[in-house]
Design an enzyme around this catalytic site. Sequence first.
Site, PDB file in Angstrom:
ATOM      1  N   ARG A 186     -17.280 -60.657  63.569  1.00 21.18           N
ATOM      2  CA  ARG A 186     -17.937 -61.811  62.929  1.00 21.18           C
ATOM      3  C   ARG A 186     -16.842 -62.762  62.482  1.00 21.18           C
ATOM      4  O   ARG A 186     -15.988 -62.401  61.668  1.00 21.18           O
ATOM      5  CB  ARG A 186     -18.788 -61.369  61.735  1.00 21.18           C
ATOM      6  CG  ARG A 186     -19.293 -62.562  60.907  1.00 21.18           C
ATOM      7  CD  ARG A 186     -20.363 -62.183  59.901  1.00 21.18           C
ATOM      8  NE  ARG A 186     -21.632 -61.918  60.561  1.00 21.18           N
ATOM      9  CZ  ARG A 186     -22.816 -61.972  59.952  1.00 21.18           C
ATOM     10  NH1 ARG A 186     -22.899 -62.285  58.676  1.00 21.18           N
ATOM     11  NH2 ARG A 186     -23.918 -61.705  60.619  1.00 21.18           N
ATOM     12  N   GLN A 201     -28.688 -61.375  66.983  1.00 28.00           N
ATOM     13  CA  GLN A 201     -29.890 -61.793  66.252  1.00 28.00           C
ATOM     14  C   GLN A 201     -30.993 -62.175  67.241  1.00 28.00           C
ATOM     15  O   GLN A 201     -32.141 -61.727  67.118  1.00 28.00           O
ATOM     16  CB  GLN A 201     -29.542 -62.990  65.344  1.00 28.00           C
ATOM     17  CG  GLN A 201     -30.694 -63.456  64.486  1.00 28.00           C
ATOM     18  CD  GLN A 201     -31.045 -62.461  63.391  1.00 28.00           C
ATOM     19  OE1 GLN A 201     -30.168 -62.025  62.657  1.00 28.00           O
ATOM     20  NE2 GLN A 201     -32.296 -62.088  63.286  1.00 28.00           N
ATOM     21  N   ASP A 247     -34.435 -71.166  59.306  1.00 23.17           N
ATOM     22  CA  ASP A 247     -33.211 -70.533  58.814  1.00 23.17           C
ATOM     23  C   ASP A 247     -32.607 -71.445  57.758  1.00 23.17           C
ATOM     24  O   ASP A 247     -33.062 -72.573  57.552  1.00 23.17           O
ATOM     25  CB  ASP A 247     -32.236 -70.296  59.995  1.00 23.17           C
ATOM     26  CG  ASP A 247     -31.079 -69.385  59.621  1.00 23.17           C
ATOM     27  OD1 ASP A 247     -31.109 -68.758  58.532  1.00 23.17           O
ATOM     28  OD2 ASP A 247     -30.114 -69.299  60.407  1.00 23.17           O
ATOM     29  N   CYS A 256     -34.105 -65.126  60.055  1.00 17.87           N
ATOM     30  CA  CYS A 256     -33.083 -64.084  60.301  1.00 17.87           C
ATOM     31  C   CYS A 256     -32.552 -63.491  59.004  1.00 17.87           C
ATOM     32  O   CYS A 256     -31.930 -62.438  59.030  1.00 17.87           O
ATOM     33  CB  CYS A 256     -31.961 -64.641  61.157  1.00 17.87           C
ATOM     34  SG  CYS A 256     -30.931 -65.816  60.292  1.00 17.87           S
ATOM     35  N   ARG A 290     -32.879 -55.024  64.215  1.00 18.66           N
ATOM     36  CA  ARG A 290     -31.449 -55.198  64.508  1.00 18.66           C
ATOM     37  C   ARG A 290     -30.840 -53.837  64.841  1.00 18.66           C
ATOM     38  O   ARG A 290     -30.052 -53.686  65.780  1.00 18.66           O
ATOM     39  CB  ARG A 290     -30.714 -55.799  63.289  1.00 18.66           C
ATOM     40  CG  ARG A 290     -31.173 -57.192  62.854  1.00 18.66           C
ATOM     41  CD  ARG A 290     -30.764 -58.261  63.828  1.00 18.66           C
ATOM     42  NE  ARG A 290     -29.333 -58.265  64.091  1.00 18.66           N
ATOM     43  CZ  ARG A 290     -28.403 -58.848  63.330  1.00 18.66           C
ATOM     44  NH1 ARG A 290     -28.742 -59.525  62.259  1.00 18.66           N
ATOM     45  NH2 ARG A 290     -27.121 -58.807  63.652  1.00 18.66           N
TER      46      ARG A 290
END
Length: 303
Positions: free
Chosen positions: A104, A134, A221, A261, A289
Amino acid sequence: KMKRDFLEVTDLTREEVWRIFDRAKYFKQERSRHRQEEILAGKHLGLLFSKPSTRTRVSFEVAILELGGTPIYLAGQSTQVSRGETIKDTARVLSRYLSGLVVRTFKQEEVKEYGRWFAFPVINALTDTSHPCQALSDYFTILEKKKTFDGLCLTYIGDPNNVCNSLVLMADLLGVSIRISSPPGYPLSPLVRQQMRNPQLLKVSTDPAAFIADADVIYTDTWVSMGSESKEKERIAVFREYQVNENLLSRAKKDFLFMHCLPAHRGQEVTDTVIDGENSVVIDQAENRLHCQKALLEFLHGG
Ligand code: CP
């Protein structure tokens, strides 16, 4: 055999995504029977995270553990990368210790650089421009709830950010109609649009209500993604009209799914009534997930 990475949605074919969905369904069913898998037995996988995370980190750590492997969490700030060691050197050294990397970070180019120099599979766990894991589990969730993608329409409202980019590319791959309502001056990235093989699947508008009535899925989001905190006040003002609330949803189908998300900013992009309402699937979405990432790990590690 060449190693495979998952750095962008487009790293998978449509057939591969369907195979991963099949396996994710299996892992979801098996989990309740407490079955452990040995797919990653003896393998140590690094999670190199330079931004905060709750879901991605924990779901990957649990997925790796339940597949028999060992996750090693590496906070970006605590590694020598934060002091300027190159990704090339870091990735080549980590290849001598680890069998996989989940990264990430900020720029998409950085995950590509890890992919270039790390000897084993690299997974993108979010960059400034994409969040393919995602999107993978979001379409799995849609399939689980709606049973088919045929004739399905996903409407995304708000900031066309990294999550939106990956949702668009996955819609393109799976043949799902996608609609985006965003403010003037905040359009979907033209680079994402250019990558679409079926651009007729996409329609955009600056009217927040434009694509509500036809939507099977309504997705929003945060308006303030990690990295744009300095523009928070300005962005909240720009996006105010795009809040997903009861008023905006008054013309929505009865059985639409509300998706996000997470983390959510209640009272900004979505109201409590909507996110806690009966159409909301945000917690199932987060659970999935885990199952989808197990299936992805199995796919990339040749289980
Ligand atoms: N949706 C998501 O990626 O959540 P985290 O930032 O908590 O990992």
